[in-house]
Design a protein around this motif. Sequence first.
Motif, mmCIF file in Angstrom:
data_model
loop_
_atom_site.group_PDB
_atom_site.id
_atom_site.type_symbol
_atom_site.label_atom_id
_atom_site.label_comp_id
_atom_site.label_asym_id
_atom_site.label_seq_id
_atom_site.Cartn_x
_atom_site.Cartn_y
_atom_site.Cartn_z
ATOM 1 N N LEU A 1 -21.635 42.207 -4.419
ATOM 2 C CA LEU A 1 -22.177 43.521 -3.977
ATOM 3 C C LEU A 1 -21.357 44.703 -4.481
ATOM 4 O O LEU A 1 -20.093 44.629 -4.497
ATOM 5 C CB LEU A 1 -22.049 43.718 -2.298
ATOM 6 C CG LEU A 1 -22.556 44.982 -1.857
ATOM 7 C CD1 LEU A 1 -23.919 45.546 -2.047
ATOM 8 C CD2 LEU A 1 -22.156 44.967 -0.013
ATOM 9 N N VAL A 2 -21.990 45.685 -4.931
ATOM 10 C CA VAL A 2 -21.265 46.698 -5.696
ATOM 11 C C VAL A 2 -21.605 48.143 -4.711
ATOM 12 O O VAL A 2 -22.772 48.470 -4.767
ATOM 13 C CB VAL A 2 -21.440 47.032 -7.167
ATOM 14 C CG1 VAL A 2 -20.577 48.122 -7.738
ATOM 15 C CG2 VAL A 2 -21.072 45.851 -7.853
ATOM 16 N N LEU A 3 -20.699 48.673 -4.359
ATOM 17 C CA LEU A 3 -21.126 49.828 -3.551
ATOM 18 C C LEU A 3 -20.356 51.021 -3.657
ATOM 19 O O LEU A 3 -19.056 51.397 -3.098
ATOM 20 C CB LEU A 3 -20.523 49.452 -2.069
ATOM 21 C CG LEU A 3 -21.507 50.151 -0.717
ATOM 22 C CD1 LEU A 3 -22.920 49.934 -0.854
ATOM 23 C CD2 LEU A 3 -21.002 49.741 0.569
ATOM 24 N N PRO A 4 -20.885 52.034 -4.359
ATOM 25 C CA PRO A 4 -20.148 53.220 -4.983
ATOM 26 C C PRO A 4 -20.219 54.187 -3.879
ATOM 27 O O PRO A 4 -20.889 54.198 -2.778
ATOM 28 C CB PRO A 4 -21.224 53.744 -6.100
ATOM 29 C CG PRO A 4 -22.059 52.449 -6.548
ATOM 30 C CD PRO A 4 -22.136 51.568 -5.312
ATOM 31 N N ALA B 1 -25.817 53.969 -2.081
ATOM 32 C CA ALA B 1 -26.662 53.269 -2.611
ATOM 33 C C ALA B 1 -26.152 51.829 -3.430
ATOM 34 O O ALA B 1 -25.400 51.850 -4.398
ATOM 35 C CB ALA B 1 -27.632 53.796 -3.890
ATOM 36 N N PRO B 2 -26.614 50.685 -2.727
ATOM 37 C CA PRO B 2 -25.887 49.395 -3.089
ATOM 38 C C PRO B 2 -26.510 49.117 -4.335
ATOM 39 O O PRO B 2 -27.616 49.179 -4.897
ATOM 40 C CB PRO B 2 -26.600 48.562 -2.121
ATOM 41 C CG PRO B 2 -27.035 49.135 -0.940
ATOM 42 C CD PRO B 2 -27.480 50.395 -1.512
ATOM 43 N N ALA B 3 -25.602 48.487 -5.107
ATOM 44 C CA ALA B 3 -25.766 47.793 -6.496
ATOM 45 C C ALA B 3 -25.244 46.422 -6.474
ATOM 46 O O ALA B 3 -24.612 46.283 -5.503
ATOM 47 C CB ALA B 3 -25.114 48.681 -7.779
ATOM 48 N N ALA B 4 -25.599 45.462 -7.411
ATOM 49 C CA ALA B 4 -25.491 44.287 -7.225
ATOM 50 C C ALA B 4 -25.208 43.475 -8.652
ATOM 51 O O ALA B 4 -25.981 44.066 -9.616
ATOM 52 C CB ALA B 4 -26.138 43.518 -6.312
ATOM 53 N N ALA B 5 -24.366 42.481 -8.871
ATOM 54 C CA ALA B 5 -24.275 41.922 -10.256
ATOM 55 C C ALA B 5 -24.175 40.265 -9.717
ATOM 56 O O ALA B 5 -23.482 39.818 -8.798
ATOM 57 C CB ALA B 5 -23.200 42.362 -10.999
ATOM 58 N N ARG B 6 -24.592 39.576 -10.732
ATOM 59 C CA ARG B 6 -24.132 38.336 -10.811
ATOM 60 C C ARG B 6 -22.661 38.010 -11.001
ATOM 61 O O ARG B 6 -21.918 38.859 -11.291
ATOM 62 C CB ARG B 6 -24.948 37.468 -11.912
ATOM 63 C CG ARG B 6 -26.338 37.508 -12.166
ATOM 64 C CD ARG B 6 -27.228 36.690 -11.093
ATOM 65 N NE ARG B 6 -27.029 35.346 -11.313
ATOM 66 C CZ ARG B 6 -27.595 34.442 -10.391
ATOM 67 N NH1 ARG B 6 -28.405 34.814 -9.481
ATOM 68 N NH2 ARG B 6 -27.269 33.114 -10.696
ATOM 69 N N THR B 7 -22.040 36.990 -10.305
ATOM 70 C CA THR B 7 -20.555 36.891 -10.345
ATOM 71 C C THR B 7 -20.077 36.811 -11.608
ATOM 72 O O THR B 7 -18.948 37.012 -11.772
ATOM 73 C CB THR B 7 -20.256 35.806 -9.236
ATOM 74 O OG1 THR B 7 -20.886 34.563 -9.749
ATOM 75 C CG2 THR B 7 -20.682 35.936 -7.798
ATOM 76 N N PRO C 1 -17.971 57.381 -8.380
ATOM 77 C CA PRO C 1 -18.695 58.530 -7.424
ATOM 78 C C PRO C 1 -19.712 59.209 -8.336
ATOM 79 O O PRO C 1 -20.892 59.675 -7.757
ATOM 80 C CB PRO C 1 -17.826 59.647 -7.078
ATOM 81 C CG PRO C 1 -16.535 59.489 -8.099
ATOM 82 C CD PRO C 1 -16.669 57.941 -8.307
ATOM 83 N N LEU C 2 -19.585 59.027 -9.785
ATOM 84 C CA LEU C 2 -20.379 59.668 -10.614
ATOM 85 C C LEU C 2 -21.847 58.807 -11.161
ATOM 86 O O LEU C 2 -22.348 59.260 -12.278
ATOM 87 C CB LEU C 2 -19.692 60.338 -11.758
ATOM 88 C CG LEU C 2 -18.438 60.989 -11.372
ATOM 89 C CD1 LEU C 2 -17.849 61.793 -12.374
ATOM 90 C CD2 LEU C 2 -18.800 62.343 -10.585
ATOM 91 N N GLY C 3 -21.830 57.841 -10.662
ATOM 92 C CA GLY C 3 -22.939 56.821 -11.206
ATOM 93 C C GLY C 3 -22.710 55.507 -10.828
ATOM 94 O O GLY C 3 -21.571 54.915 -10.632
ATOM 95 N N THR C 4 -23.896 54.716 -10.882
ATOM 96 C CA THR C 4 -23.609 53.175 -10.578
ATOM 97 C C THR C 4 -23.926 52.284 -11.839
ATOM 98 O O THR C 4 -23.594 50.891 -11.930
ATOM 99 C CB THR C 4 -24.667 52.627 -9.700
ATOM 100 O OG1 THR C 4 -25.946 52.939 -10.300
ATOM 101 C CG2 THR C 4 -24.759 53.564 -8.402
ATOM 102 N N VAL C 5 -23.831 52.888 -12.832
ATOM 103 C CA VAL C 5 -24.019 52.190 -14.473
ATOM 104 C C VAL C 5 -22.517 52.047 -14.892
ATOM 105 O O VAL C 5 -21.980 51.113 -15.505
ATOM 106 C CB VAL C 5 -25.257 52.556 -15.263
ATOM 107 C CG1 VAL C 5 -25.113 51.814 -16.400
ATOM 108 C CG2 VAL C 5 -26.482 52.314 -14.506
ATOM 109 N N GLY C 6 -22.091 53.538 -15.360
ATOM 110 C CA GLY C 6 -20.784 53.642 -16.016
ATOM 111 C C GLY C 6 -20.762 53.085 -17.606
ATOM 112 O O GLY C 6 -21.923 52.964 -18.109
#
Length: 521
Positions: free
Chosen positions: A270-273, A491-497, A506-511
């Motif tokens: 789970l990636v939670l900005p 807004a939750p984001a997520a990735a495979r481990t 804070p400025l976006g979930t992609v980076g």
Amino acid sequence: MKNFLPLLGTLLLGQALAAGTLVYGAPGEPVNLNPGNASDSPSLQGQVQIYDRLVHFKPGTATPVPGLATAWKSNANATQWTFTLRQNVKFHDGTPFNADAVIFNVNRWWDPKNPYRYGGTFEIWGELMGGYKGQSGSLLKSISKVNANSVRFTLSRGVTAFPDLLGTDYFGIASPTAVKKLGAKYGTPASGAVGTGPFRYVSWRTGDRLVLKPSPNYWGTRSTLDQMIFRFIKDPSQRLNELRAGTVDFTSNLDPQVAKSIKADPNLRLVLPPAFNVGLLNMNVRNKALSNTKVREAIRFAVNRPAIVDAFWGDLGATDNSLLPPALNWANSKDVPKVTYNPAVAKRLLAEAGYPNGFSVDLWYMPISRSYFPQPKPVAEAIAADLGAIGIKVNLRTEDWAKYLEDRQKGRFDLFLYGWSGDYSDPDNFYSAFYGDAGSDDIGFDPGNINALLGKGRAALDRQAKARVYAQLQELTYNANVRLPIVHSAAPAAARTRVKNWITGPLGTVGSLNLIRVEGK
């Protein structure tokens, strides 16, 4: 005031460790890849990989660091800024990056008569920079070439956060040669896009995917991936299902309610900005009923914002009467009240406004998920139900994303959902976007004294001075009541481990995707 920033050497040393194809489940398709001519996140997510800006932000933060400029300085009142440019950088087409390239791009954004606009509107420049060349509100007075590796911006008024403004994702530096060669096709699926960024454009299949490959000559951290694929998947549930199946490697703008299940999945991370956005219900005062202040106030009392946030965001959302996310609440006024839900008061106000039996209005919602509205349709349905309870009949409507953006900007909607994800850590970024000279065109609202205060806020030299100005701005915008804050959300984001070093902030979930390394692919 001076601000010299040295070359950020340590940031440029880390290299990705494993090759392969990385697949991002994107929440929508870009409108275009023409920098300065799009403000939607699907467009920007692709653009920030292809283009560099003069100023970047340290990954995971809102701290400005060198990009295509290695240093910058201002005069004492922040009305003149000189940027020293990075040398020996080339665009993906092999042409040189230099002062002439910077001036070419800035003039495209700033000058409505520039011949290389090719029909682009570049509306975000007007919204953030107070207007365009020849307009009284224009922040920029001139841009000049100091030498081949240095440019100078002269402003009409002091702006202490000017480097942050240039660092926003909108203002990537494109190859002048490519723009001139491709003309109106530049940045579309029919042509391509050429920058100096960590990834170069390969292909764009409409309705399906954008394919990029690492630039072998990138000046910064070079990705060792084979390719980067953006798959356009509008539905957040489908994105999550594909993530679980392994057909995408990471994704963002997921439903807040799935955060717990992502945490429980051993194959996912789970990636939670942090919440650095605002989702709004916007009211177009060109509509006869909505031009009445009491009608707009009735809508404010009628929409049960706490219940809506609790239902769709839970602990990952909050509601208040401010444009500003929690990280900027130091700039809020203590005199603006808390959110109040009171349908009885709403009905009384409607009657006083001359609408005792209500009226009918269209409410538009976006067709794709955004960080502030991961589920736009159910939120719109909840708002419609609340308004229906006081006699306002709501017709829910939506359309293709590119058309939605165009119609919103041209003021064709009555009530509509729209919002903002912060580009830099200053209150001006939120207020100017919605109340600057061009910022209120979508709702037909004359910002008047609101706009007059924006310049004071930009020129303020310290937080205390800024706070006084933006407290007044919150009071004025609260009383105008043309943009009703619904939510600030994470807004939750997520990735495979196996996806490592995906740094969000804070400025976006992609980076910066060039920093990612992928294990086991």
